[in-house]
Design a protein around this motif. Structure first.
Motif, PDB file in Angstrom:
ATOM      1  N   GLN A   9       0.827  -1.219   0.000  1.00  0.00           N
ATOM      2  CA  GLN A   9       0.000   0.000   0.000  1.00  0.00           C
ATOM      3  C   GLN A   9       0.858   1.264   0.000  1.00  0.00           C
ATOM      4  N   GLY A  10       2.104   1.143  -0.426  1.00  0.00           N
ATOM      5  CA  GLY A  10       2.990   2.302  -0.478  1.00  0.00           C
ATOM      6  C   GLY A  10       3.026   2.915  -1.871  1.00  0.00           C
ATOM      7  N   ASP A  31       0.622  -5.224   4.439  1.00  0.00           N
ATOM      8  CA  ASP A  31       0.988  -3.844   4.758  1.00  0.00           C
ATOM      9  C   ASP A  31       0.331  -3.468   6.082  1.00  0.00           C
ATOM     10  N   MET A  54       4.910  -6.450   9.402  1.00  0.00           N
ATOM     11  CA  MET A  54       5.812  -7.526   8.958  1.00  0.00           C
ATOM     12  C   MET A  54       6.633  -8.082  10.121  1.00  0.00           C
ATOM     13  N   ARG A  55       6.758  -7.296  11.196  1.00  0.00           N
ATOM     14  CA  ARG A  55       7.524  -7.768  12.347  1.00  0.00           C
ATOM     15  C   ARG A  55       6.787  -8.880  13.084  1.00  0.00           C
ATOM     16  N   ALA A  72       8.268  -3.334   2.297  1.00  0.00           N
ATOM     17  CA  ALA A  72       7.893  -2.658   3.549  1.00  0.00           C
ATOM     18  C   ALA A  72       9.129  -2.143   4.261  1.00  0.00           C
ATOM     19  N   ALA A  73       9.093  -0.885   4.659  1.00  0.00           N
ATOM     20  CA  ALA A  73      10.257  -0.281   5.311  1.00  0.00           C
ATOM     21  C   ALA A  73       9.919   1.140   5.764  1.00  0.00           C
ATOM     22  N   LEU A  90      13.579  -1.904  12.600  1.00  0.00           N
ATOM     23  CA  LEU A  90      12.479  -2.252  11.694  1.00  0.00           C
ATOM     24  C   LEU A  90      13.023  -2.724  10.336  1.00  0.00           C
ATOM     25  N   SER A 113      13.807  -4.707  -1.954  1.00  0.00           N
ATOM     26  CA  SER A 113      13.769  -3.357  -2.516  1.00  0.00           C
ATOM     27  C   SER A 113      14.851  -2.531  -1.841  1.00  0.00           C
ATOM     28  N   SER A 114      16.056  -2.605  -2.403  1.00  0.00           N
ATOM     29  CA  SER A 114      17.178  -1.876  -1.819  1.00  0.00           C
ATOM     30  C   SER A 114      17.312  -0.511  -2.507  1.00  0.00           C
ATOM     31  N   LYS A 143      19.748  -0.205   4.866  1.00  0.00           N
ATOM     32  CA  LYS A 143      19.672  -0.933   3.591  1.00  0.00           C
ATOM     33  C   LYS A 143      20.982  -1.677   3.310  1.00  0.00           C
ATOM     34  N   ALA A 166      17.484   3.535  -7.986  1.00  0.00           N
ATOM     35  CA  ALA A 166      17.787   4.968  -7.970  1.00  0.00           C
ATOM     36  C   ALA A 166      16.642   5.688  -7.248  1.00  0.00           C
ATOM     37  N   LEU A 179       9.870  13.265  -2.552  1.00  0.00           N
ATOM     38  CA  LEU A 179      10.888  12.788  -3.493  1.00  0.00           C
ATOM     39  C   LEU A 179      11.258  13.950  -4.404  1.00  0.00           C
TER      40      LEU A 179
HETATM   41  N1  NAD Z   1      10.829   5.688  -3.324  1.00  0.00           N
HETATM   42  C1  NAD Z   1      12.147   5.617  -3.582  1.00  0.00           C
HETATM   43  O1  NAD Z   1      12.777   6.561  -4.083  1.00  0.00           O
HETATM   44  C2  NAD Z   1      12.901   4.374  -3.287  1.00  0.00           C
HETATM   45  C3  NAD Z   1      14.163   4.263  -3.816  1.00  0.00           C
HETATM   46  C4  NAD Z   1      14.897   3.159  -3.508  1.00  0.00           C
HETATM   47  C5  NAD Z   1      14.355   2.167  -2.722  1.00  0.00           C
HETATM   48  N2  NAD Z   1      13.109   2.295  -2.220  1.00  0.00           N
HETATM   49  C6  NAD Z   1      12.598   1.233  -1.364  1.00  0.00           C
HETATM   50  O2  NAD Z   1      11.438   0.660  -1.945  1.00  0.00           O
HETATM   51  C7  NAD Z   1      10.515   0.274  -0.926  1.00  0.00           C
HETATM   52  C8  NAD Z   1       9.176   0.908  -1.158  1.00  0.00           C
HETATM   53  O3  NAD Z   1       9.352   2.314  -1.209  1.00  0.00           O
HETATM   54  P1  NAD Z   1       8.095   3.294  -1.276  1.00  0.00           P
HETATM   55  O4  NAD Z   1       8.621   4.559  -1.821  1.00  0.00           O
HETATM   56  O5  NAD Z   1       6.940   2.628  -1.918  1.00  0.00           O
HETATM   57  O6  NAD Z   1       7.812   3.481   0.292  1.00  0.00           O
HETATM   58  P2  NAD Z   1       6.436   3.906   1.037  1.00  0.00           P
HETATM   59  O7  NAD Z   1       6.863   4.481   2.340  1.00  0.00           O
HETATM   60  O8  NAD Z   1       5.589   4.686   0.149  1.00  0.00           O
HETATM   61  O9  NAD Z   1       5.733   2.500   1.295  1.00  0.00           O
HETATM   62  C9  NAD Z   1       6.187   1.587   2.246  1.00  0.00           C
HETATM   63  C10 NAD Z   1       4.994   0.753   2.700  1.00  0.00           C
HETATM   64  O10 NAD Z   1       5.463  -0.182   3.668  1.00  0.00           O
HETATM   65  C11 NAD Z   1       4.521  -0.249   4.726  1.00  0.00           C
HETATM   66  N3  NAD Z   1       5.247  -0.659   5.930  1.00  0.00           N
HETATM   67  C12 NAD Z   1       6.262  -0.003   6.547  1.00  0.00           C
HETATM   68  N4  NAD Z   1       6.655  -0.689   7.634  1.00  0.00           N
HETATM   69  C13 NAD Z   1       5.883  -1.808   7.686  1.00  0.00           C
HETATM   70  C14 NAD Z   1       5.833  -2.910   8.576  1.00  0.00           C
HETATM   71  N5  NAD Z   1       6.628  -2.987   9.655  1.00  0.00           N
HETATM   72  N6  NAD Z   1       4.948  -3.888   8.332  1.00  0.00           N
HETATM   73  C15 NAD Z   1       4.124  -3.830   7.242  1.00  0.00           C
HETATM   74  N7  NAD Z   1       4.104  -2.795   6.384  1.00  0.00           N
HETATM   75  C16 NAD Z   1       4.992  -1.789   6.597  1.00  0.00           C
HETATM   76  C17 NAD Z   1       3.940   1.154   4.842  1.00  0.00           C
HETATM   77  O11 NAD Z   1       2.664   1.145   5.437  1.00  0.00           O
HETATM   78  C18 NAD Z   1       3.912   1.590   3.376  1.00  0.00           C
HETATM   79  O12 NAD Z   1       2.655   1.329   2.808  1.00  0.00           O
HETATM   80  C19 NAD Z   1      11.166   0.661   0.400  1.00  0.00           C
HETATM   81  O13 NAD Z   1      11.844  -0.459   0.919  1.00  0.00           O
HETATM   82  C20 NAD Z   1      12.154   1.729   0.004  1.00  0.00           C
HETATM   83  O14 NAD Z   1      13.239   1.804   0.905  1.00  0.00           O
HETATM   84  C21 NAD Z   1      12.367   3.365  -2.493  1.00  0.00           C
END
Ligand code: NAD
Length: 358
Positions: A9-10, A31, A54-55, A72-73, A90, A113-114, A143, A166, A179
Motif C-alpha cells: 500500500q505504499g 501492509d 511484517m515484524r 515494507a520499510a 524495523l 527493494s534496496s 539498507k 535509484a 521525493l
Molecule cells: N521511493 C524511492 O525513491 C525508493 C528508492 C529506492 C528504494 N526504495 C525502497 O522501496 C521500498 C518501497 O518504497 P516506497 O517509496 O513505496 O515506500 P512507502 O513508504 O511509500 O511505502 C512503504 C509501505 O510499507 C509499509 N510498511 C512499513 N513498515 C511496515 C511494517 N513494519 N509492516 C508492514 N508494512 C509496513 C507502509 O505502510 C507503506 O505502505 C522501500 O523499501 C524503500 O526503501 C524506495
C-alpha cells in the motif's frame, strides 16, 4: 506464480501490485496500512491484502508463496532520521527475520527493494555494484546491512536478489511529495518557483516507478541462476543528473517557472553517480522506458488533473514523515510505530484470517 508483496500500500507497491496482476501473478499484499487512505488517484487494488505488521509475520503466514517482493520499510532519509535505532530495528532486523522465515517456509525467491543510497557519499565517478558502500544516513545504513546479511542466507534452496533502486519519481495512486522530482514539479506547478533545498550540485540517479516495477517482474521471472544472490542497480546510466539539471528540465516543461534556492541551501552529503549497465545487460527482460523529461510531463498532467492543491503540498497525506508524525500525535501509532488498536480489527469483520479483498 503466487507472490507476497510487503509494503503493497505504499508509493511503489501501489503500482507494482497492478503490474504483477497484469503479468498474471497471484498477488497477496501485506501492509500495516500507514498510508491506506492517502490516495491521490483512484487505486487499482483488487487483490487480497493482509493488514499486518511484517515484524509479526509467522512461519505459517509465508507458506505456499513462490516469491516475496519485500518493500515494507521506513523508506526514506527523513523517516529514517525520526528514530535511527528504530530504523535499524524495523528495516534491518525486521527484514532479516522475514527472510529467515521465508527460507524456512520454502519460499524460493526473496527480492529486496534496496536503494542506491547505500553508496552515500561517493563523489563524481561512476560507480557500479562492486563499489564500496558508504551510506551516510540511518536509512542508507539499514539498507546496506540488509544486503550484507540477507545475502548470507543464500543457498541451493533460497535465492535472494537485491534491487538497488535509484531515486524514484512518477505518478502513483499513493503519491509522494517527499521525493526530489515529484516535489520540484509540484512546487513549480503550485507557486511558479522551483524551490531547491540543496545547492544543486549533488549527483543523483533517477528512475520511474514503472521501471522499478518492471525490474521486480524481471527479477521474479528470470532463471534462478541469472539472479541468484545478485545485486542490481536499477535505473539507466543516462539518467544520472545533478539536482540543478533537474530544475532546468522542469523549466523546459513549465517555462515560466523560476529557480530559487531555499535560505541556507548548502551542499548535500549524499552524492552518487551510478552505472546501471549490469541490470540492462544481465537482468533478462529489464529495459527501462522512462526519462526524467517524460516523468515531468506525466507528473504535471497528474497534478493538473486532480488538481494538486497547497493543502496537498503542506498536508500529511503525501509526505511520509508528516504522516507518521500525525498518526503519533493522534495516538493511533506508538513510539514503535505499531497501531495502538489491533491492526486486524477491521479485517476480522470480513475474514477470520485477517485478509481483506481490496
Ligand atoms: N521511493 C524511492 O525513491 C525508493 C528508492 C529506492 C528504494 N526504495 C525502497 O522501496 C521500498 C518501497 O518504497 P516506497 O517509496 O513505496 O515506500 P512507502 O513508504 O511509500 O511505502 C512503504 C509501505 O510499507 C509499509 N510498511 C512499513 N513498515 C511496515 C511494517 N513494519 N509492516 C508492514 N508494512 C509496513 C507502509 O505502510 C507503506 O505502505 C522501500 O523499501 C524503500 O526503501 C524506495
Amino acid at each position: 506464480m503466487r507472490v507476497l508483496v510487503t509494503g503493497s500500500q505504499g508509493y511503489i507497491g501501489s503500482i507494482l501490485t497492478t503490474r504483477l496482476r497484469e503479468a498474471e501473478c497471484d498477488v497477496v499484499g501485506l501492509d500495516t496500512g500507514w498510508f491506506n487512505d492517502c490516495l491521490f488517484q483512484p487505486s487499482q487494488d483488487g487483490f487480497v491484502l493482509r493488514k499486518q505488521d511484517m515484524r509479526d509475520v509467522t512461519l505459517e503466514d509465508l507458506a505456499g508463496f513462490d516469491a516475496i517482493l519485500h518493500l515494507a520499510a521506513l523508506s526514506n532519509d527523513p523517516l529514517g532520521n525520526l528514530d535511527p535505532e528504530l530504523t535499524l530495528r524495523l528495516n534491518h532486523e525486521g527484514t532479516l527475520r522475514l527472510a529467515k522465515f521465508a527460507k524456512q517456509a520454502g519460499v524460493r525467491r526473496f527480492i529486496v527493494s534496496s536503494s542506491c543510497s547505500i553508496y552515500g557519499k561517493a563523489g563524481d565517478a561512476l560507480i557500479d555494484e562492486t563499489a564500496q558502500l558508504n551510506p551516510v544516513t540511518p536509512y542508507g545504513m539499514s539498507k546496506a546491512l540488509i544486503d550484507r546479511d540477507v545475502s548470507q542466507l543464500a543457498d541451493d534452496s533460497f535465492t535472494p536478489v537485491f534491487l538497488r533502486h535509484a531515486t524514484a519519481y512518477g505518478a502513483s495512486p499513493r503519491l509522494r511529495l517527499d521525493l526530489v522530482l515529484n516535489d520540484l514539479v509540484a512546487s513549480a506547478f503550485l507557486t511558479g518557483k522551483i524551490l531547491m533545498l540543496s545547492d544543486g550540485t549533488p549527483w543523483r540517479p533517477l528512475v520511474h516507478i514503472e521501471d522499478i516495477s518492471q525490474a521486480f517482474i524481471a527479477a521474479l521471472k528470470a532463471p534462478l541462476e541469472a539472479v541468484h544472490n545478485e545485486a542490481f542497480n536499477i535505473g539507466s546510466t543516462s539518467e544520472n543528473y545533478r539536482i540543478s539539471e533537474l530544475a532546468d528540465i522542469i523549466r523546459q516543461t513549465i517555462p515560466n517557472a523560476t529557480i530559487e534556492y531555499a535560505p541556507g541551501a548548502g551542499p548535500d552529503l549524499r552524492c552518487y553517480r551510478v552505472d546501471f549497465s549490469k541490470a540492462e545487460l544481465k537482468l533478462p527482460g529489464f529495459e527501462p522506458q522512462w526519462t526524467v523529461t517524460r516523468g515531468v510531463e506525466q507528473l504535471l498532467a497528474a497534478y493538473q488533473a486532480r488538481p494538486l492543491t497547497a493543502d496537498d503540498m503542506n498536508g500529511h497525506s503525501y509526505r511520509r514523515l508528516a504522516r507518521l508524525q500525525q498518526l503519533r500525535v493522534q495516538g493511533l501509532i506508538d513510539e514503535d510505530l505499531r497501531w495502538t488498536e489491533p491492526v486486524t480489527a477491521e479485517a476480522h469483520q470480513d475474514s477470520p484470517s485477517g485478509e481483506l479483498m481490496i
